[in-house]
Enzyme design. Sequence first.
Site: not given
Ligand code: AMP
Length: 282
Positions: A33-34, A36-37, A149-150, A185-187
């Site tokens: 988690l970061h 954004g999450h 972001k997505d 981003s996690s990546r």
């Molecule tokens: P993930 O863990 O990458 O599947 O992301 C989970 C949720 O967090 C998804 O709805 C993503 O769009 C959101 N998310 C990921 N990165 C960001 C970011 N930089 N800003 C806002 N939301 C994000």
Amino acid sequence: MEEISTLPEMKEKVGEARRKGHIIGLVPTMGCLHAGHMSLVDRARKECGLTVVSIFINPSQFGPNEDLASYPVRLDEDRARLRSSGVDVLFLPTRETIYPHGYRTYVEVEEITRHLCGKSRPGFFRGVATVVLKLFNIVKPDRAYFGEKDWQQLAVVESLVRDLNLDVTLVRLPIVRDPDGVAVSSRNLYLSPAERVSAAALSGALQSARKKILEGERSGEKIRQHMRELIQKQNGAEIDYISLCDPETFQDREELRGRTLIALAVKVGQARLIDNCLVDAS
Ligand code: AMP
């Protein structure tokens, strides 16, 4: 914070919240988690009586040559972050819980998944739509939180909710960026310091494209070429796609007009990064 990994426990928990009249919010994530999450989590906490955050690295959305096996896991840090932000439930299902032996049902959103990430990652959105529907069925949220972001993923989930008459309100939140402009981003954990500089050029290219459009440029190809040049200068950057398209249908626009999504996917070292921004070209 309660940690739940089985379906009966989850059912019990949401049943109890519903009986108390609480609004149930779900934030689906793949963990690590970061900020954004956490922006999604904070919003859910404000709006819901029970906030559930799921962490599940969904195998069905990864292609055979993608990073499923190496996707970063930081469970202890994730737990600490969620606990301190006041999340009620961390839902941590196992792969066998979500895809038990004999699993054979998948959801396909058509048309919009032919473009951008759907084109370069066949099966990706089928995996996303399937797991999101399953999480909705398990947690039965009133509200579910997703990041722009997505952008295309959000459009896929919006179609899923509308087309299958799901009783959930989607809440979309803007992209959270680090001070150097990189979308968190996690990546990003895969990036070396030199690659991090290349990653910053992606949001730089989006901003530069946006500026040119606001100054009057209307040729999609010219903007694409401009972005290509900015990105190709970067060490270790390999462009997957750069698209100037309709933000709802994802059809490419040659002559720019109206609301336009500028979206890109670029491999920087081991990390496939995506980013986007919206511009009004009217
Ligand atoms: P993930 O863990 O990458 O599947 O992301 C989970 C949720 O967090 C998804 O709805 C993503 O769009 C959101 N998310 C990921 N990165 C960001 C970011 N930089 N800003 C806002 N939301 C994000």
